[in-house]
Design a protein around this motif. Structure first.
Motif, PDB file in Angstrom:
ATOM      1  N   ALA A  25     -41.590  13.955 -21.647  1.00 21.68           N
ATOM      2  CA  ALA A  25     -42.318  14.086 -20.378  1.00 21.68           C
ATOM      3  C   ALA A  25     -42.011  12.920 -19.449  1.00 21.68           C
ATOM      4  CB  ALA A  25     -43.822  14.165 -20.646  1.00 21.68           C
ATOM      5  N   GLN A  26     -41.852  11.753 -20.032  1.00 23.32           N
ATOM      6  CA  GLN A  26     -41.511  10.578 -19.224  1.00 23.32           C
ATOM      7  C   GLN A  26     -40.164  10.770 -18.537  1.00 23.32           C
ATOM      8  OE1 GLN A  26     -41.082   7.069 -21.560  1.00 23.32           O
ATOM      9  NE2 GLN A  26     -40.729   5.722 -19.826  1.00 23.32           N
ATOM     10  N   THR A  27     -39.212  11.305 -19.314  1.00 26.61           N
ATOM     11  CA  THR A  27     -37.898  11.588 -18.717  1.00 26.61           C
ATOM     12  C   THR A  27     -38.037  12.610 -17.591  1.00 26.61           C
ATOM     13  OG1 THR A  27     -36.819  11.135 -20.832  1.00 26.61           O
ATOM     14  CG2 THR A  27     -35.561  12.388 -19.211  1.00 26.61           C
ATOM     15  N   GLY A  28     -38.858  13.692 -17.836  1.00 29.61           N
ATOM     16  CA  GLY A  28     -39.078  14.693 -16.789  1.00 29.61           C
ATOM     17  C   GLY A  28     -39.754  14.106 -15.561  1.00 29.61           C
ATOM     18  N   ALA A  29     -40.705  13.183 -15.795  1.00 33.74           N
ATOM     19  CA  ALA A  29     -41.378  12.534 -14.665  1.00 33.74           C
ATOM     20  C   ALA A  29     -40.399  11.701 -13.858  1.00 33.74           C
ATOM     21  CB  ALA A  29     -42.530  11.676 -15.174  1.00 33.74           C
ATOM     22  N   ASP A  30     -39.493  11.027 -14.570  1.00 36.16           N
ATOM     23  CA  ASP A  30     -38.466  10.263 -13.842  1.00 36.16           C
ATOM     24  C   ASP A  30     -37.600  11.197 -13.001  1.00 36.16           C
ATOM     25  OD1 ASP A  30     -39.349   7.861 -14.893  1.00 36.16           O
ATOM     26  OD2 ASP A  30     -37.984   7.945 -16.615  1.00 36.16           O
ATOM     27  N   ASP A  31     -37.209  12.337 -13.629  1.00 35.38           N
ATOM     28  CA  ASP A  31     -36.405  13.308 -12.875  1.00 35.38           C
ATOM     29  C   ASP A  31     -37.208  13.875 -11.695  1.00 35.38           C
ATOM     30  OD1 ASP A  31     -34.404  12.876 -14.694  1.00 35.38           O
ATOM     31  OD2 ASP A  31     -34.862  14.651 -15.921  1.00 35.38           O
ATOM     32  N   LEU A  68     -38.287  14.524  -6.084  1.00 39.31           N
ATOM     33  CA  LEU A  68     -39.216  14.432  -4.971  1.00 39.31           C
ATOM     34  C   LEU A  68     -38.710  13.462  -3.908  1.00 39.31           C
ATOM     35  CD1 LEU A  68     -42.669  14.464  -6.803  1.00 39.31           C
ATOM     36  CD2 LEU A  68     -41.730  16.225  -5.292  1.00 39.31           C
ATOM     37  N   GLY A  69     -37.943  12.486  -4.352  1.00 45.39           N
ATOM     38  CA  GLY A  69     -37.323  11.589  -3.378  1.00 45.39           C
ATOM     39  C   GLY A  69     -36.365  12.357  -2.488  1.00 45.39           C
ATOM     40  N   ASP A  70     -35.540  13.218  -3.158  1.00 45.88           N
ATOM     41  CA  ASP A  70     -34.628  14.048  -2.360  1.00 45.88           C
ATOM     42  C   ASP A  70     -35.419  15.020  -1.473  1.00 45.88           C
ATOM     43  OD1 ASP A  70     -32.584  12.755  -3.632  1.00 45.88           O
ATOM     44  OD2 ASP A  70     -32.300  14.319  -5.163  1.00 45.88           O
ATOM     45  N   LEU A  71     -36.487  15.618  -2.031  1.00 41.38           N
ATOM     46  CA  LEU A  71     -37.304  16.549  -1.264  1.00 41.38           C
ATOM     47  C   LEU A  71     -37.947  15.855  -0.066  1.00 41.38           C
ATOM     48  CD1 LEU A  71     -38.697  19.288  -0.852  1.00 41.38           C
ATOM     49  CD2 LEU A  71     -40.480  18.512  -2.460  1.00 41.38           C
ATOM     50  N   THR A  72     -38.422  14.637  -0.294  1.00 45.26           N
ATOM     51  CA  THR A  72     -39.055  13.890   0.788  1.00 45.26           C
ATOM     52  C   THR A  72     -38.066  13.668   1.929  1.00 45.26           C
ATOM     53  OG1 THR A  72     -40.542  12.766  -0.746  1.00 45.26           O
ATOM     54  CG2 THR A  72     -40.196  11.734   1.398  1.00 45.26           C
ATOM     55  N   ALA A  73     -36.847  13.270   1.543  1.00 40.20           N
ATOM     56  CA  ALA A  73     -35.829  13.049   2.579  1.00 40.20           C
ATOM     57  C   ALA A  73     -35.524  14.356   3.334  1.00 40.20           C
ATOM     58  CB  ALA A  73     -34.565  12.476   1.951  1.00 40.20           C
ATOM     59  N   GLY A  74     -35.360  15.476   2.576  1.00 43.33           N
ATOM     60  CA  GLY A  74     -35.071  16.753   3.212  1.00 43.33           C
ATOM     61  C   GLY A  74     -36.240  17.237   4.065  1.00 43.33           C
ATOM     62  N   ALA A  75     -37.454  17.059   3.536  1.00 41.76           N
ATOM     63  CA  ALA A  75     -38.626  17.496   4.291  1.00 41.76           C
ATOM     64  C   ALA A  75     -38.770  16.727   5.602  1.00 41.76           C
ATOM     65  CB  ALA A  75     -39.883  17.335   3.440  1.00 41.76           C
ATOM     66  N   GLN A  76     -38.406  15.460   5.545  1.00 38.15           N
ATOM     67  CA  GLN A  76     -38.490  14.658   6.765  1.00 38.15           C
ATOM     68  C   GLN A  76     -37.477  15.152   7.790  1.00 38.15           C
ATOM     69  OE1 GLN A  76     -40.879  12.244   7.314  1.00 38.15           O
ATOM     70  NE2 GLN A  76     -40.149  12.552   9.407  1.00 38.15           N
ATOM     71  N   GLN A  77     -36.285  15.526   7.286  1.00 36.08           N
ATOM     72  CA  GLN A  77     -35.278  16.076   8.199  1.00 36.08           C
ATOM     73  C   GLN A  77     -35.765  17.401   8.812  1.00 36.08           C
ATOM     74  OE1 GLN A  77     -31.732  16.390   5.839  1.00 36.08           O
ATOM     75  NE2 GLN A  77     -31.276  14.194   5.952  1.00 36.08           N
ATOM     76  N   VAL A  78     -36.390  18.246   7.945  1.00 34.21           N
ATOM     77  CA  VAL A  78     -36.942  19.515   8.453  1.00 34.21           C
ATOM     78  C   VAL A  78     -38.023  19.248   9.487  1.00 34.21           C
ATOM     79  CG1 VAL A  78     -38.282  21.563   7.811  1.00 34.21           C
ATOM     80  CG2 VAL A  78     -36.358  20.820   6.380  1.00 34.21           C
ATOM     81  N   ALA A  79     -38.884  18.248   9.195  1.00 32.12           N
ATOM     82  CA  ALA A  79     -39.958  17.926  10.138  1.00 32.12           C
ATOM     83  C   ALA A  79     -39.385  17.460  11.458  1.00 32.12           C
ATOM     84  CB  ALA A  79     -40.860  16.842   9.536  1.00 32.12           C
ATOM     85  N   ASP A  80     -38.342  16.620  11.370  1.00 28.65           N
ATOM     86  CA  ASP A  80     -37.713  16.171  12.619  1.00 28.65           C
ATOM     87  C   ASP A  80     -37.126  17.355  13.387  1.00 28.65           C
ATOM     88  OD1 ASP A  80     -38.418  13.620  11.907  1.00 28.65           O
ATOM     89  OD2 ASP A  80     -36.429  13.098  11.076  1.00 28.65           O
ATOM     90  N   ALA A 119     -43.723  12.708   0.228  1.00 30.31           N
ATOM     91  CA  ALA A 119     -43.706  11.261  -0.003  1.00 30.31           C
ATOM     92  C   ALA A 119     -44.839  10.855  -0.938  1.00 30.31           C
ATOM     93  CB  ALA A 119     -43.804  10.520   1.325  1.00 30.31           C
ATOM     94  N   THR A 120     -46.032  11.452  -0.688  1.00 30.99           N
ATOM     95  CA  THR A 120     -47.171  11.155  -1.576  1.00 30.99           C
ATOM     96  C   THR A 120     -46.892  11.635  -2.992  1.00 30.99           C
ATOM     97  OG1 THR A 120     -48.698  11.377   0.304  1.00 30.99           O
ATOM     98  CG2 THR A 120     -49.634  11.531  -1.912  1.00 30.99           C
ATOM     99  N   ALA A 121     -46.299  12.828  -3.112  1.00 36.19           N
ATOM    100  CA  ALA A 121     -45.963  13.358  -4.438  1.00 36.19           C
ATOM    101  C   ALA A 121     -44.948  12.460  -5.141  1.00 36.19           C
ATOM    102  CB  ALA A 121     -45.421  14.779  -4.314  1.00 36.19           C
ATOM    103  N   GLN A 122     -43.993  11.923  -4.374  1.00 39.97           N
ATOM    104  CA  GLN A 122     -43.011  11.009  -4.966  1.00 39.97           C
ATOM    105  C   GLN A 122     -43.706   9.776  -5.535  1.00 39.97           C
ATOM    106  OE1 GLN A 122     -40.148   9.466  -2.227  1.00 39.97           O
ATOM    107  NE2 GLN A 122     -38.847   8.563  -3.824  1.00 39.97           N
ATOM    108  N   THR A 123     -44.634   9.219  -4.734  1.00 42.03           N
ATOM    109  CA  THR A 123     -45.387   8.049  -5.227  1.00 42.03           C
ATOM    110  C   THR A 123     -46.186   8.422  -6.470  1.00 42.03           C
ATOM    111  OG1 THR A 123     -45.571   7.197  -2.964  1.00 42.03           O
ATOM    112  CG2 THR A 123     -47.100   6.315  -4.602  1.00 42.03           C
TER     113      THR A 123
END
Length: 624
Positions: free
Chosen positions: A208-214, A219-231, A359-363
């Motif tokens: 599970a720890q490995t999955g959480a890291d993944d 989510l980091g990638d999603l955050t970046a993509g979501a920010q681009q979509v928001a822009d 971003a919150t989910a990533q944190t």
């Protein structure tokens, strides 16, 4: 030169030659040489390692325990501490255990067949079972000895009493734990299973720890993509706002004037249709049936007619569309443009919220990964602790507990360090008995050897050579005797001193000193000197500290301790055999050297006195 004007060595040789010619005289010298070996060697041989042979001592064990039962969590558990103890003793034969009845044990102790009787009373388990209740009682095990069978045997038994108590305490521990926890085997199995489960949990948490890291990485990638979509959504919303701001007023104006537009469109369609029809009429009139008609003009006119047909068709189609479109449709279009503007704004807002949520989910995923790491470590610690707990729970099988008797029976271990271990009983006492054996040599030697050459005493030779010549035969035989004793103990028993050369050299100095003292006493007091040597031996046996620490002896012997030579011999031999401070050896060399020189000096003085003839010097007052 007179035969009596000889060196001390020739006087010694002359004394030894007296024993030639008859086997008995030769055997007497051999016996003198072997006296220390017989005394010291035999004693050390039989007492070399008695504590290593305790498993040969028969000890009776009587088990009268009737057993008991204890209720734990509604379940009744039968316990039998006596059987547990018997099994425990069988697994570790400290003594030669004899498991017999009470009558047989009592009779055997009285007859000397057993050196000790261990009795487990009938209420042994009952008292152990009481430990789980509110009124605990102490269980007892009886030890019976009989000094009539040998006091030392009892002392030897008591030296291992602590180990024996550990064996008993182990059986008690297992029995007591059974009363508290029930079947220890089940407890052990449960803890083992729990440890295995905790290990599996740790492995699952690791996954599970490995999955959480993944997840955190994704989510980091999603955050970046979501920010681009928001822009992008914000840009679309801005564009829609601009377009709607322009189009919506136009559409609304059309809606407001649509009826007039429809009327105008209908009129235009009629006009276009009439014009098209008129053009066809003109063409028929001018160009059809008139041979004089201008062909080029007619061709151009036909082109115009074709274009007019097409335009008329388009106008009719547009009119149909305009006529089919109602004012409500335009009103709805105006409303849809407003909704479009609102929707685009909502999309932009939602996209921004998605980016923020990602971003919150990533944190949160990072916190989850960190928490899973701590949880994984905790699970591993739990698994390790449970495994240790499982190992620490003894099985009810005594065979598995025997090796752990010391740990279970005595939770606190004493760490003992011996700077210079003697290792065995005999090796520890070797300095004392070697010293005694060498003293006994001097006592016995001058029962056979003469202390002085009578003819030399009457001759012109000086007193010092005469005295030394009387001592040298005993010294010579003593050195041989000391070497025989050393090599016999070394090769036969395995003395293995820490410093062999020092041990041999010290033994030679000791025999030279002791023989010189024996020579002095026999020369000065005759037969009474032998008695004095025996008395001096007794005093040294009790004051040298060879068996017990001198501080534990009466003050009389403590006062004699630093005055007699055997004290220093024992201290020095301990160092050369087992190790220790070199200062003890140096001090012994000085003291023994002083005794040696003093004894020879006094012997020379006595020889000088005895050369003054008196009537009573012809007959000794006491002869043996």
């Amino acid at each position: 030169m007179s035969p009596f004007m000889l060196s001390p060595f020739r006087l010694a040789a002359a004394e030894l030659r007296r024993f030639r010619g008859h086997p008995i005289r030769t055997a007497a010298l051999v016996a003198i040489v072997l006296i220390p070996l017989v005394y010291g060697g035999l004693y050390l041989w039989f007492a070399w390692d008695p504590y290593g042979e305790l498993d040969r001592m028969p000890v009776a064990v009587v088990n009268e325990d009737t057993g008991a039962s204890v209720e734990t969590d509604g379940e009744t558990t039968a316990i039998n501490g006596g059987d547990q103890l018997v099994d425990q003793l069988e697994e570790d034969p400290i003594f030669d255990w004899r498991f017999v009845s009470a009558d047989t044990a009592r009779q055997g102790l009285e007859d000397g067949d057993y050196y000790m009787v261990i009795t487990v009373p009938e209420d042994f388990s009952t008292r152990l079972a009481s430990l789980s209740g509110t009124d605990p009682e102490q269980a007892t095990v009886e030890f019976d000895l009989n000094d009539a069978n040998g006091y030392v045997a009892g002392v030897m038994a008591s030296t291992v009493e602590a180990e024996l108590r550990n064996q008993i305490n182990t059986a008690v521990y297992v029995t007591f734990a059974t009363t508290i926890f029930g079947d220890l085997t089940e407890l052990h199995t449960g803890l083992t299973d729990a440890s295995s489960g905790a290990s599996d949990l740790a492995d699952g948490i690791g996954t599970a720890q490995t999955g959480a890291d993944d997840l955190q990485s994704g989510l980091g990638d999603l955050t970046a993509g979501a920010q681009q979509v928001a822009d992008g959504a914000n840009q679309v919303s801005d564009g829609v706002d601009q377009a709607v701001d322009v189009a919506q007023p136009v559409v609304q104006t059309l809606a407001d004037n649509w009826t007039r537009i429809q009327t105008g469109a209908s009129s235009a369609a009629d006009l276009a249709d009439r014009a098209d029809t008129d053009l066809d009429t003109v063409y028929g009139t001018l160009c059809t049936g008139d041979p004089d008609a201008d062909a080029d003009a007619c061709a151009r006119l036909q082109t115009y007619i074709d274009d007019a047909d097409q335009v008329n068709s388009d106008i009719q189609s547009a009119d149909d569309t305009i006529q089919s479109t109602s004012t409500d449709t335009l009103d709805q279009a105006s409303s849809d443009l407003t909704d479009l503007q609102t929707g685009a704004a909502d999309v932009a807002t939602g996209a921004s919220q998605v980016a923020d949520a990602a971003a919150t989910a990533q944190t949160g995923a990072g916190d989850l990964a960190s928490g899973l790491t701590e949880l994984h470590d905790g699970a591993e610690t739990l698994a390790s602790s449970l495994a240790s707990a499982a190992e620490s729970v003894p099985s009810t099988n005594p065979a598995e507990d025997a090796d752990n008797a010391e740990a279970y029976g005595s939770p606190v271990a004493v760490a003992e360090d011996n700077l210079n271990p003697a290792e065995t009983y005999g090796r520890g006492l070797a300095p004392f008995f070697i010293a005694i054996a060498l003293w006994v040599f001097g006592l016995m030697a001058y029962l056979v050897l003469r202390t002085v050459n009578s003819r030399a005493l009457a001759g012109p030779l000086r007193s010092v050579p005469i005295a030394i010549g009387g001592w040298l035969p005993g010294a010579f035989l003593g050195v041989i005797s000391a070497l025989v004793l050393y090599f016999a103990v070394e090769l036969g028993l395995g003395l293995h001193p820490k410093d062999s050369l020092d041990t041999v050299g010290l033994s030679i100095l000791v025999i030279l000193t002791f023989s010189a003292m024996a020579h002095l006493f026999k020369l000065a007091f005759g037969t009474a000197g032998s008695l004095l040597l025996v008395v001096l031996l007794m005093l040294q046996l009790t004051s040298a500290g060879g068996l017990y620490p001198v501080e534990t002896t009466p003050r009389f012997f403590q006062a004699l301790h630093p005055l007699l030579p055997m004290t220093y011999v024992v201290d020095a031999l301990r160092v050369t055999i087992s190790g220790g401070e070199t200062a003890h050896v140096v001090r012994a060399l000085v003291v023994l050297g002083a005794y040696l020189i003093g004894a020879l000096a006094l012997s020379s003085l006595i020889v000088a006195v005895r050369r003054r003839w008196r009537p009573d010097s012809l007959n000794e007052p006491l002869q043996v």
